[in-house]
Design a protein around this motif. Sequence first.
Motif, PDB file in Angstrom:
ATOM      1  N   PHE A 326       0.842  -1.204   0.000  1.00 20.79           N
ATOM      2  CA  PHE A 326       0.000   0.000   0.000  1.00 20.79           C
ATOM      3  C   PHE A 326       0.876   1.253   0.000  1.00 20.79           C
ATOM      4  CE2 PHE A 326      -2.453   3.331   2.120  1.00 20.79           C
ATOM      5  CZ  PHE A 326      -3.644   3.288   1.424  1.00 20.79           C
ATOM      6  N   LEU A 327       1.889   1.258   0.875  1.00 18.68           N
ATOM      7  CA  LEU A 327       2.754   2.436   0.966  1.00 18.68           C
ATOM      8  C   LEU A 327       3.556   2.631  -0.317  1.00 18.68           C
ATOM      9  CD1 LEU A 327       3.992   2.015   4.641  1.00 18.68           C
ATOM     10  CD2 LEU A 327       2.314   3.657   3.777  1.00 18.68           C
ATOM     11  N   GLN A 328       3.956   1.538  -0.936  1.00 25.16           N
ATOM     12  CA  GLN A 328       4.706   1.666  -2.189  1.00 25.16           C
ATOM     13  C   GLN A 328       3.830   2.280  -3.273  1.00 25.16           C
ATOM     14  OE1 GLN A 328       7.118  -1.619  -3.529  1.00 25.16           O
ATOM     15  NE2 GLN A 328       7.812  -2.119  -1.485  1.00 25.16           N
ATOM     16  N   MET A 329       2.568   1.846  -3.351  1.00 22.71           N
ATOM     17  CA  MET A 329       1.671   2.412  -4.370  1.00 22.71           C
ATOM     18  C   MET A 329       1.442   3.894  -4.107  1.00 22.71           C
ATOM     19  SD  MET A 329      -1.196  -0.528  -5.135  1.00 22.71           S
ATOM     20  CE  MET A 329      -1.821  -0.629  -3.480  1.00 22.71           C
ATOM     21  N   LEU A 330       1.250   4.226  -2.834  1.00 18.58           N
ATOM     22  CA  LEU A 330       1.002   5.625  -2.477  1.00 18.58           C
ATOM     23  C   LEU A 330       2.221   6.483  -2.808  1.00 18.58           C
ATOM     24  CD1 LEU A 330      -1.372   7.148  -1.207  1.00 18.58           C
ATOM     25  CD2 LEU A 330      -0.231   6.925   1.005  1.00 18.58           C
ATOM     26  N   SER A 331       3.410   5.929  -2.562  1.00 11.35           N
ATOM     27  CA  SER A 331       4.623   6.729  -2.803  1.00 11.35           C
ATOM     28  C   SER A 331       4.846   6.953  -4.293  1.00 11.35           C
ATOM     29  CB  SER A 331       5.839   6.056  -2.169  1.00 11.35           C
ATOM     30  OG  SER A 331       6.121   4.840  -2.824  1.00 11.35           O
ATOM     31  N   ILE A 332       4.368   6.040  -5.140  1.00  9.73           N
ATOM     32  CA  ILE A 332       4.499   6.248  -6.590  1.00  9.73           C
ATOM     33  C   ILE A 332       3.754   7.524  -7.000  1.00  9.73           C
ATOM     34  CG2 ILE A 332       3.895   5.347  -8.883  1.00  9.73           C
ATOM     35  CD1 ILE A 332       4.137   2.544  -7.787  1.00  9.73           C
ATOM     36  N   PHE A 333       2.562   7.702  -6.403  1.00 11.85           N
ATOM     37  CA  PHE A 333       1.705   8.833  -6.784  1.00 11.85           C
ATOM     38  C   PHE A 333       1.996  10.105  -5.991  1.00 11.85           C
ATOM     39  CE2 PHE A 333      -2.389   6.879  -8.874  1.00 11.85           C
ATOM     40  CZ  PHE A 333      -1.649   6.635 -10.010  1.00 11.85           C
ATOM     41  N   ALA A 334       2.716   9.994  -4.862  1.00 11.73           N
ATOM     42  CA  ALA A 334       2.779  11.101  -3.900  1.00 11.73           C
ATOM     43  C   ALA A 334       3.262  12.412  -4.527  1.00 11.73           C
ATOM     44  CB  ALA A 334       3.665  10.709  -2.723  1.00 11.73           C
ATOM     45  N   ILE A 335       4.437  12.382  -5.147  1.00 11.74           N
ATOM     46  CA  ILE A 335       5.010  13.635  -5.654  1.00 11.74           C
ATOM     47  C   ILE A 335       4.219  14.145  -6.863  1.00 11.74           C
ATOM     48  CG2 ILE A 335       7.047  14.682  -6.713  1.00 11.74           C
ATOM     49  CD1 ILE A 335       8.752  12.886  -4.955  1.00 11.74           C
ATOM     50  N   GLY A 336       3.859  13.232  -7.756  1.00  8.68           N
ATOM     51  CA  GLY A 336       3.111  13.631  -8.949  1.00  8.68           C
ATOM     52  C   GLY A 336       1.789  14.286  -8.591  1.00  8.68           C
ATOM     53  N   SER A 337       1.136  13.745  -7.581  1.00 10.84           N
ATOM     54  CA  SER A 337      -0.131  14.310  -7.142  1.00 10.84           C
ATOM     55  C   SER A 337       0.098  15.694  -6.527  1.00 10.84           C
ATOM     56  CB  SER A 337      -0.761  13.355  -6.119  1.00 10.84           C
ATOM     57  OG  SER A 337      -2.057  13.747  -5.796  1.00 10.84           O
ATOM     58  N   GLY A 338       1.152  15.810  -5.712  1.00 12.68           N
ATOM     59  CA  GLY A 338       1.485  17.102  -5.101  1.00 12.68           C
ATOM     60  C   GLY A 338       1.818  18.155  -6.145  1.00 12.68           C
ATOM     61  N   LEU A 339       2.397  17.724  -7.249  1.00 15.39           N
ATOM     62  CA  LEU A 339       2.769  18.687  -8.293  1.00 15.39           C
ATOM     63  C   LEU A 339       1.548  19.369  -8.920  1.00 15.39           C
ATOM     64  CD1 LEU A 339       5.785  16.959 -10.099  1.00 15.39           C
ATOM     65  CD2 LEU A 339       5.792  19.247  -9.100  1.00 15.39           C
ATOM     66  N   THR A 340       0.391  18.684  -8.937  1.00 17.46           N
ATOM     67  CA  THR A 340      -0.805  19.338  -9.481  1.00 17.46           C
ATOM     68  C   THR A 340      -1.229  20.480  -8.565  1.00 17.46           C
ATOM     69  OG1 THR A 340      -2.373  17.854  -8.377  1.00 17.46           O
ATOM     70  CG2 THR A 340      -1.649  17.221 -10.580  1.00 17.46           C
ATOM     71  N   TYR A 341      -1.039  20.255  -7.258  1.00 11.94           N
ATOM     72  CA  TYR A 341      -1.356  21.328  -6.305  1.00 11.94           C
ATOM     73  C   TYR A 341      -0.361  22.472  -6.471  1.00 11.94           C
ATOM     74  CZ  TYR A 341      -3.003  23.629  -2.127  1.00 11.94           C
ATOM     75  OH  TYR A 341      -3.542  24.552  -1.279  1.00 11.94           O
ATOM     76  N   TYR A 342       0.915  22.098  -6.668  1.00 15.05           N
ATOM     77  CA  TYR A 342       1.967  23.097  -6.914  1.00 15.05           C
ATOM     78  C   TYR A 342       1.614  23.940  -8.130  1.00 15.05           C
ATOM     79  CZ  TYR A 342       6.546  24.724  -8.649  1.00 15.05           C
ATOM     80  OH  TYR A 342       7.581  25.476  -9.136  1.00 15.05           O
ATOM     81  N   LEU A 343       1.119  23.287  -9.184  1.00 13.99           N
ATOM     82  CA  LEU A 343       0.703  24.006 -10.393  1.00 13.99           C
ATOM     83  C   LEU A 343      -0.371  25.048 -10.060  1.00 13.99           C
ATOM     84  CD1 LEU A 343       0.412  24.282 -13.569  1.00 13.99           C
ATOM     85  CD2 LEU A 343      -1.368  22.544 -13.387  1.00 13.99           C
ATOM     86  N   GLY A 344      -1.397  24.599  -9.319  1.00 15.19           N
ATOM     87  CA  GLY A 344      -2.485  25.509  -8.951  1.00 15.19           C
ATOM     88  C   GLY A 344      -1.982  26.720  -8.183  1.00 15.19           C
ATOM     89  N   ARG A 345      -1.111  26.460  -7.195  1.00 12.83           N
ATOM     90  CA  ARG A 345      -0.545  27.549  -6.396  1.00 12.83           C
ATOM     91  C   ARG A 345       0.243  28.526  -7.266  1.00 12.83           C
ATOM     92  NH1 ARG A 345      -0.285  28.509  -0.612  1.00 12.83           N
ATOM     93  NH2 ARG A 345      -2.452  27.954  -0.277  1.00 12.83           N
ATOM     94  N   MET A 346       1.099  27.976  -8.114  1.00 10.46           N
ATOM     95  CA  MET A 346       2.000  28.819  -8.902  1.00 10.46           C
ATOM     96  C   MET A 346       1.240  29.704  -9.877  1.00 10.46           C
ATOM     97  SD  MET A 346       5.255  28.540  -8.180  1.00 10.46           S
ATOM     98  CE  MET A 346       6.200  28.940  -9.656  1.00 10.46           C
TER      99      MET A 346
END
Lengths: 640, 192
Positions: A326-346
């Motif tokens: 479960f943690l491995q699957m979550l870590s695959i998506f973690a940064i990529g998912s955060g980057l969409t939020y980063y896009l919105g902020r920027m």
Amino acid sequence: MQTSGWLQLTLFVVALAAITKPMGLYLMQVLDANGKTWFDPILRPLERFTYRLMGVKMDKEHDGKQYTLAMLLFSLVGCVFTYAILRLQHLLPLNPQGLGPLSEHLAFNTAVSFATNTNWQSYVGETTMSYLSQMVALAFHNFASAAAGIAIAAALVRGISRQSGKTLGNFWVDLVRTTYYLLLPICVVFAVVLVSQGMIQNFKAYTTAKLTETYSIQVQKTDDKGQPVTTNVVVMVQSPKLDGKGQPVMTNGVAVMMEAPQLDAKGQPVMTNIAVMVDQTVDTQTIVQGPMASQVAIKMLGTNGGGYANANAAHPFENPTPLSNFLQMLSIFAIGSGLTYYLGRMVKNQNHGWAVWSAMMVLFLAGTLVCWWAEAKGNPIHQQLGVAVADGNMEGKEVRFGIFNSALFATVTTDASCGAVNSMHDSFTPIGGLVPLFNIQLGEIVIGGVGAGLYGMLVFVVLAVFIAGLMVGRTPEYLGKKIQAYEVKMAMLSLLVLCLSILGFSAWAAVSDWGTAGLNNQGPHGLGEMLYAFTSATGNNGSAFAGLTANTPWYNTTLGFAMLIGRFLMIVPIMALAGSLVQKKISPPSIGTFPVSGGTFVVLLIGTVLLVGALNFLPVLALGPIVEHFLNLQVPGKLF
Amino acid sequence: MKELFSEMRGAIMSTLILAVVCCGLYPLVVFGIAQVAFHDKANGSLIVDAGGTVRGSRLLGQQFAGEKYFHPRPSAAGNGYDAANSSGSNLGPTSQKLNDAIKDRVEAYRKENNLKDTDSVPADAVTASGSGLDPHISLHNAGLQAPRIAKARNITVEKVLTLVRANTDSADLGILGDAGVNVLQLNLALDK
């Protein structure tokens, strides 16, 4: 499709949504040269020291060309570094198993594979790579290629958000900050958690265990010098049985066949050498050891996916429990998912960030459900033989993960450009195997590889607003910036290059002896193996229909080039796009501006991804997995 | 040209520095913490008998074919459960070879465990795992094998099933993953 699966899927999506905002906010600090993090007291001095050795001035930013050049040079040096270690591993330390050097073509393929964040593996980790090669030659790129991908995404986002600017940031600063502040701290914690689940982390030689019950296997007999012993035998062939008069014996009009020696032109029996086989008792099991956890943590977090062991995340050491899974699957998506939020902020439009995230989630859920449904339904041909229908298709899957977690992992790893596998995609049902293949062909934009997913998706966003502009007859604008011919050309170029590489190389392999020689399966599934290989290489994914024997000069070389094309010929037009966008003025939104948030935009974006990204591949998919699906449904079933 | 050289210096130096930090310091820090905090797990979760001999790992399956042992899943790792050569069969859904193998395994499983020709067989019992080292079999599979083991060892089926339950790994946090019976641990427990 049982309740427990639905619960686990819900848990996964909720967990992912929950980490997206904190990750995005943290990325804001990491990707700002003057950003503040908790780690500043320890890491700031190290960061400054690093820049001093590199001769980098933090405040000097790169324009589009300079940024791209720095990134390309960095990848080139990394490739050479890894190639050298792999070729010299027998002379280097930390090689307790005494493994030899890699061949030129395998070292080339592997160096390119890791430098491009692909992690395609033509080799078997346990029997090929020394601890040093794993830990330095390969794991280096797990960090470096991930950080470089995030840097490129950050540069593109700056290109979109900056008003009439010239520069996109400093590549070296982005690279170093991402590695030190983002990847390393998370990996230390993650690796220790993985060890707590049973993953190994040591430098011991492999352990020998004494078996409880011995068994015997047939092996080739060898002489004192280690050469195989062979014996000369007559080649036997089927030939018609003859009666006393030399006439064939017939029953019901069919000739009776018998085994007879094959004769050459002179009437002499044909002889051949065959290996002499002897029984050998197996009474021990050799258990693999090594520094696995440190490598697996970054392999997942950096969406690299290159397994320490051959079986990758299916290996019980590399993925010991459902929790580690479960943690491995979550870590695959973690940064990529955060980057969409980063896009919105920027871009100061958080709804746009979430709209992109939502489009990704719709595609993610669709893929997961189709794959899960197909695998849970199982293989009708095998079920006829007496395999329990309720169990689904368990070939190539582990009991501790079961059908659901195997299907979910396969979808996650190919939505992102990770490529780690916890089950063997080659043995999936036709539709179950189609999902990962299709995900990569979409361009891995569903969360996607770290950085690569976001910049890939932004290409589709540009196309989506372009198409929307055409429909209403206005000059397309993206967040206030005019999308003109140059931007659309660059966006299309990055997509067409992928398409050309995947279909071109696959077609070449399919009509070549070197291509078909490597197949483990025949019929449409064999085409699937070749198509998957070049799709995975071009998409920088790294997963495989792993039956394909790819460790040959031809495959290693062609796949190596497919990986280079998929990484760099995509990045160059995207950086050109960023360099062009950054110079544009931002015009304020007007009544006619197409909103890049909300339901309409999400639908349009998904439509663009499916139409532009996927239609190119429909014909070849029809010849591969789709026809295989219908053959699989027939009773009694068509086999190859 | 001057710019190229200055960027090249950046590329070479960053490669060396990141290699030292990410490939030297980082794995050593994890190694240090892991060896202190999770010594047993970091070294392979080895099962060591009273005489000090390593008998296997709790996480890795082993080959068993005898009547009085639970049988693991078929394995495609090397010659079967070769823990230095992990692999699945990678045979596809329309593979003749896989079809033939499953046919033989279904027949053998029914015969060994005294099942009728119409009884369906647990999928995990006749298919190879992804790693070839799957330590588990399904509860259903273990339940069907239990009577054979009880008979061969001349003990009650209840006693065998008690050991099966004791060596079952249930879903993590009560929800994640599927329950499975650890075959090596179960067989070692039967021998005790």
